[in-house]
Write a protein that holds these residues in place. Structure first.
Motif, PDB file in Angstrom:
ATOM      1  N   LYS A 211       0.723  -1.234  -0.090  1.00  0.00           N
ATOM      2  CA  LYS A 211      -0.149  -0.040  -0.159  1.00  0.00           C
ATOM      3  C   LYS A 211       0.951   1.552   0.154  1.00  0.00           C
ATOM      4  O   LYS A 211       0.331   2.255  -0.061  1.00  0.00           O
ATOM      5  CB  LYS A 211      -1.056  -0.086   0.990  1.00  0.00           C
ATOM      6  N   ILE A 212       2.007   1.166   0.191  1.00  0.00           N
ATOM      7  CA  ILE A 212       3.023   2.473   0.199  1.00  0.00           C
ATOM      8  C   ILE A 212       3.538   2.526  -1.264  1.00  0.00           C
ATOM      9  O   ILE A 212       4.741   1.587  -1.406  1.00  0.00           O
ATOM     10  CB  ILE A 212       3.998   2.444   1.512  1.00  0.00           C
ATOM     11  N   PRO A 213       3.757   3.565  -1.929  1.00  0.00           N
ATOM     12  CA  PRO A 213       4.494   3.728  -3.241  1.00  0.00           C
ATOM     13  C   PRO A 213       6.163   3.863  -2.988  1.00  0.00           C
ATOM     14  O   PRO A 213       6.185   4.083  -1.652  1.00  0.00           O
ATOM     15  CB  PRO A 213       3.917   4.810  -3.889  1.00  0.00           C
ATOM     16  N   PRO A 214       6.951   3.878  -3.702  1.00  0.00           N
ATOM     17  CA  PRO A 214       8.371   3.703  -3.585  1.00  0.00           C
ATOM     18  C   PRO A 214       8.543   5.250  -3.091  1.00  0.00           C
ATOM     19  O   PRO A 214       7.862   6.114  -3.598  1.00  0.00           O
ATOM     20  CB  PRO A 214       8.956   3.234  -4.829  1.00  0.00           C
ATOM     21  N   GLN A 215       9.664   5.426  -2.310  1.00  0.00           N
ATOM     22  CA  GLN A 215      10.056   6.758  -2.189  1.00  0.00           C
ATOM     23  C   GLN A 215      11.158   7.182  -2.614  1.00  0.00           C
ATOM     24  O   GLN A 215      12.264   6.545  -2.463  1.00  0.00           O
ATOM     25  CB  GLN A 215      10.275   7.082  -0.578  1.00  0.00           C
ATOM     26  N   ILE A 216      11.366   8.286  -3.484  1.00  0.00           N
ATOM     27  CA  ILE A 216      12.522   8.890  -4.131  1.00  0.00           C
ATOM     28  C   ILE A 216      12.960   9.699  -2.763  1.00  0.00           C
ATOM     29  O   ILE A 216      12.401  10.738  -2.701  1.00  0.00           O
ATOM     30  CB  ILE A 216      12.098   9.593  -5.496  1.00  0.00           C
ATOM     31  N   ALA A 217      14.328   9.578  -2.306  1.00  0.00           N
ATOM     32  CA  ALA A 217      14.749  10.343  -1.376  1.00  0.00           C
ATOM     33  C   ALA A 217      15.871  11.372  -1.762  1.00  0.00           C
ATOM     34  O   ALA A 217      15.263  12.390  -2.357  1.00  0.00           O
ATOM     35  CB  ALA A 217      15.298   9.341  -0.230  1.00  0.00           C
ATOM     36  N   ASN A 218      17.029  10.847  -2.008  1.00  0.00           N
ATOM     37  CA  ASN A 218      18.074  11.920  -2.217  1.00  0.00           C
ATOM     38  C   ASN A 218      18.765  11.657  -3.171  1.00  0.00           C
ATOM     39  O   ASN A 218      18.893  10.454  -3.647  1.00  0.00           O
ATOM     40  CB  ASN A 218      19.103  11.938  -0.785  1.00  0.00           C
TER      41      ASN A 218
ATOM     42  N   ILE B 206      14.983  11.273 -16.816  1.00  0.00           N
ATOM     43  CA  ILE B 206      14.811  12.336 -17.954  1.00  0.00           C
ATOM     44  C   ILE B 206      15.801  13.250 -17.515  1.00  0.00           C
ATOM     45  O   ILE B 206      15.457  14.023 -16.438  1.00  0.00           O
ATOM     46  CB  ILE B 206      13.248  12.715 -18.163  1.00  0.00           C
ATOM     47  N   PHE B 207      16.555  13.715 -18.201  1.00  0.00           N
ATOM     48  CA  PHE B 207      17.782  14.803 -18.188  1.00  0.00           C
ATOM     49  C   PHE B 207      17.575  15.943 -18.952  1.00  0.00           C
ATOM     50  O   PHE B 207      17.775  15.533 -20.395  1.00  0.00           O
ATOM     51  CB  PHE B 207      19.159  14.037 -18.099  1.00  0.00           C
ATOM     52  N   ASN B 208      17.309  16.959 -18.351  1.00  0.00           N
ATOM     53  CA  ASN B 208      17.133  18.246 -19.339  1.00  0.00           C
ATOM     54  C   ASN B 208      16.211  18.000 -20.259  1.00  0.00           C
ATOM     55  O   ASN B 208      16.107  18.580 -21.551  1.00  0.00           O
ATOM     56  CB  ASN B 208      18.407  18.660 -19.717  1.00  0.00           C
ATOM     57  N   GLY B 209      14.803  17.426 -20.053  1.00  0.00           N
ATOM     58  CA  GLY B 209      13.790  16.987 -20.774  1.00  0.00           C
ATOM     59  C   GLY B 209      14.093  16.013 -22.054  1.00  0.00           C
ATOM     60  O   GLY B 209      13.038  15.649 -22.617  1.00  0.00           O
ATOM     61  N   GLU B 210      15.329  15.329 -21.949  1.00  0.00           N
ATOM     62  CA  GLU B 210      15.479  14.098 -22.802  1.00  0.00           C
ATOM     63  C   GLU B 210      15.407  12.800 -22.032  1.00  0.00           C
ATOM     64  O   GLU B 210      16.231  12.531 -21.037  1.00  0.00           O
ATOM     65  CB  GLU B 210      16.732  14.349 -23.527  1.00  0.00           C
ATOM     66  N   PRO B 211      14.875  11.627 -22.531  1.00  0.00           N
ATOM     67  CA  PRO B 211      15.198  10.345 -21.899  1.00  0.00           C
ATOM     68  C   PRO B 211      16.831  10.023 -21.897  1.00  0.00           C
ATOM     69  O   PRO B 211      17.223  10.195 -22.807  1.00  0.00           O
ATOM     70  CB  PRO B 211      14.414   9.505 -23.058  1.00  0.00           C
TER      71      PRO B 211
ATOM     72  N   THR C 231      17.880  19.753 -14.909  1.00  0.00           N
ATOM     73  CA  THR C 231      16.661  19.225 -14.417  1.00  0.00           C
ATOM     74  C   THR C 231      16.775  17.695 -14.368  1.00  0.00           C
ATOM     75  O   THR C 231      17.226  17.357 -15.420  1.00  0.00           O
ATOM     76  CB  THR C 231      15.255  19.333 -14.998  1.00  0.00           C
ATOM     77  N   ILE C 232      16.497  16.839 -13.642  1.00  0.00           N
ATOM     78  CA  ILE C 232      16.659  15.496 -13.531  1.00  0.00           C
ATOM     79  C   ILE C 232      15.388  14.842 -13.019  1.00  0.00           C
ATOM     80  O   ILE C 232      14.997  15.158 -11.855  1.00  0.00           O
ATOM     81  CB  ILE C 232      17.818  15.052 -12.685  1.00  0.00           C
ATOM     82  N   LYS C 233      14.484  14.448 -13.879  1.00  0.00           N
ATOM     83  CA  LYS C 233      13.119  13.701 -13.377  1.00  0.00           C
ATOM     84  C   LYS C 233      13.415  12.220 -13.312  1.00  0.00           C
ATOM     85  O   LYS C 233      14.037  11.627 -14.120  1.00  0.00           O
ATOM     86  CB  LYS C 233      11.986  14.085 -14.437  1.00  0.00           C
ATOM     87  N   ILE C 234      12.940  11.775 -12.218  1.00  0.00           N
ATOM     88  CA  ILE C 234      13.096  10.266 -11.770  1.00  0.00           C
ATOM     89  C   ILE C 234      11.699   9.808 -11.734  1.00  0.00           C
ATOM     90  O   ILE C 234      10.836  10.189 -10.975  1.00  0.00           O
ATOM     91  CB  ILE C 234      14.085  10.097 -10.296  1.00  0.00           C
ATOM     92  N   LYS C 235      11.286   8.729 -12.559  1.00  0.00           N
ATOM     93  CA  LYS C 235      10.094   8.071 -12.473  1.00  0.00           C
ATOM     94  C   LYS C 235      10.519   6.521 -12.129  1.00  0.00           C
ATOM     95  O   LYS C 235      11.045   6.209 -12.733  1.00  0.00           O
ATOM     96  CB  LYS C 235       9.330   8.365 -13.720  1.00  0.00           C
TER      97      LYS C 235
ATOM     98  N   GLU D  56       3.537   4.122  -8.327  1.00  0.00           N
ATOM     99  CA  GLU D  56       4.322   5.036  -8.925  1.00  0.00           C
ATOM    100  C   GLU D  56       4.575   5.996  -8.084  1.00  0.00           C
ATOM    101  O   GLU D  56       3.710   6.652  -7.346  1.00  0.00           O
ATOM    102  CB  GLU D  56       3.434   5.541 -10.391  1.00  0.00           C
ATOM    103  N   THR D  57       5.872   6.609  -8.416  1.00  0.00           N
ATOM    104  CA  THR D  57       6.115   7.895  -7.826  1.00  0.00           C
ATOM    105  C   THR D  57       7.162   8.558  -8.953  1.00  0.00           C
ATOM    106  O   THR D  57       7.693   7.866  -9.414  1.00  0.00           O
ATOM    107  CB  THR D  57       7.191   7.645  -6.649  1.00  0.00           C
ATOM    108  N   GLU D  58       7.192   9.982  -8.867  1.00  0.00           N
ATOM    109  CA  GLU D  58       8.164  10.634  -9.725  1.00  0.00           C
ATOM    110  C   GLU D  58       8.620  11.727  -8.914  1.00  0.00           C
ATOM    111  O   GLU D  58       7.797  12.347  -7.855  1.00  0.00           O
ATOM    112  CB  GLU D  58       7.700  10.988 -11.202  1.00  0.00           C
ATOM    113  N   LYS D  59       9.776  12.299  -9.133  1.00  0.00           N
ATOM    114  CA  LYS D  59      10.156  13.410  -8.407  1.00  0.00           C
ATOM    115  C   LYS D  59      11.250  14.175  -9.516  1.00  0.00           C
ATOM    116  O   LYS D  59      12.197  13.619 -10.125  1.00  0.00           O
ATOM    117  CB  LYS D  59      10.902  13.097  -7.152  1.00  0.00           C
ATOM    118  N   THR D  60      11.129  15.553  -9.139  1.00  0.00           N
ATOM    119  CA  THR D  60      12.118  16.504 -10.392  1.00  0.00           C
ATOM    120  C   THR D  60      13.124  17.105  -9.486  1.00  0.00           C
ATOM    121  O   THR D  60      12.724  17.745  -8.532  1.00  0.00           O
ATOM    122  CB  THR D  60      11.443  17.040 -11.060  1.00  0.00           C
ATOM    123  N   PHE D  61      14.211  17.085  -9.899  1.00  0.00           N
ATOM    124  CA  PHE D  61      15.304  17.890  -9.069  1.00  0.00           C
ATOM    125  C   PHE D  61      15.896  18.901  -9.978  1.00  0.00           C
ATOM    126  O   PHE D  61      16.322  18.577 -11.236  1.00  0.00           O
ATOM    127  CB  PHE D  61      16.578  17.033  -8.590  1.00  0.00           C
ATOM    128  N   SER D  62      16.186  20.174  -9.651  1.00  0.00           N
ATOM    129  CA  SER D  62      16.476  21.118 -10.238  1.00  0.00           C
ATOM    130  C   SER D  62      17.626  21.444  -9.531  1.00  0.00           C
ATOM    131  O   SER D  62      17.641  21.896  -8.531  1.00  0.00           O
ATOM    132  CB  SER D  62      15.271  22.444 -10.604  1.00  0.00           C
TER     133      SER D  62
END
Length: 310
Positions: free
Chosen positions: A175-182, A231-236, A282-286, A294-300
């Protein structure tokens, strides 16, 4: 003399299995149905490690269930392919897998059961064919094990492909989605935590890693994930699935063709060795866990380029 007898038994078991599979239906619809090797317990909080996790320098090739002295069952009908117990040679240092049993199943499936306790079960001593749910041993803490648990492996193509057992077993609660931490940047043996919006100076490309955990049903669980996409700077940048591993060119590879070294660094998930540009990056992680939560997080990250690198 004893070694000859043991070899003869193993050879006879293999030949029996070999001739049996010649006549079997190899269509996907005839694949065996698998049951959990430990039953009568709430397994959701006891699954401590999942398939495809990092083990310092290799993939975790199975699933771990925390348990001690619990009956271990055959996951489906099969034949005894191999077993090794400390009783076979008490003067030899015990292997990492500890006491172990391997079973062969129809349509080229195999299953392995590690760290078993006690001595070889009577079913393994006396039977060639094992039915679904029959006891083949007890869970223990033998071999390279840091606590009582059953590590079990599911394979296809007679072990040339390893499979995520969770995809083939009855579902358990999650019941708990994955956590993107650091997010971390590594410079030599040192690393620095990167927070969203940080400003850093770089001179060249450095490895970036991310900490991701899947808690399942309780926060103390620290399990691996099923799918990962960067996804790095908008590109897979990179995408992988931990549903299976195939042995090719001397390495275990995911179905996407990624090796352990391409996916992990310093025991964390490797985003990549990135040449960050001046300005905003930007680094988006899905990610998905084994229940498809599902979880996603974006670091700028804001970068200032300094001389001394590429």
């Amino acid at each position: 003399m004893r070694s000859i007898v043991v070899f003869s038994i193993l050879l006879a078991s293999f030949l029996l299995f070999f001739f049996a599979i010649l006549a079997e239906d190899t269509s996907p619809s005839a694949d065996p149905k698998f049951e959990w090797p430990i039953q009568g317990m709430d397994l959701a909080p006891l699954i401590t490690s999942t398939f495809g996790e990092s083990r310092k320098d290799h993939f975790h090739n199975g699933l771990d269930i925390s348990s001690v002295l619990q009956p271990v069952k055959s996951m489906t009908d099969g034949f005894v392919l191999y077993s090794r117990y400390a009783e076979d040679d008490p003067f030899e240092e015990e292997r990492g897998s500890g006491n172990i049993v391997w079973l062969a199943h129809k349509n080229s499936y195999v299953s392995g059961y590690y760290h078993l306790g006690g001595t070889r079960h009577e079913n393994i001593r006396s039977k060639k064919e094992i039915k679904t749910g029959e006891t083949i041993g007890i869970s223990g803490n033998t071999g390279h094990s840091t606590g009582g648990h059953l590590h079990f492996v599911l394979g296809k193509d007679y072990g040339k492909t390893l499979l995520d057992p969770l995809a083939y077993l009855p579902p358990v609660e999650d019941k708990i989605p994955p956590q993107i931490a650091n997010l971390f940047i590594h410079v030599g043996e040192n690393y620095t935590n990167l927070n969203d919006g940080d400003n850093i100076n770089v001179s060249k490309a450095f490895p970036l890693t991310v900490s991701i955990i899947d808690a399942g049903v309780k926060n103390s669980q620290r399990r691996g994930i099923k799918e990962l996409k960067y996804i790095f700077n908008g590109e897979p940048l990179k995408e992988t699935n931990f549903g299976s591993l195939q042995f090719e060119k001397g390495k275990w590879l995911t179905s996407n063709g990624h090796s352990f070294e391409e996916l992990f660094f310093k025991d964390r998930y490797l985003v990549g060795v990135l040449n960050l540009k001046a300005g905003e990056n930007t680094i988006k992680i899905k990610t998905k866990d084994f229940s498809n939560l599902e979880t996603e997080k974006t670091f700028s990250i804001n970068i200032t380029r300094i001389s001394g690198g590429n």
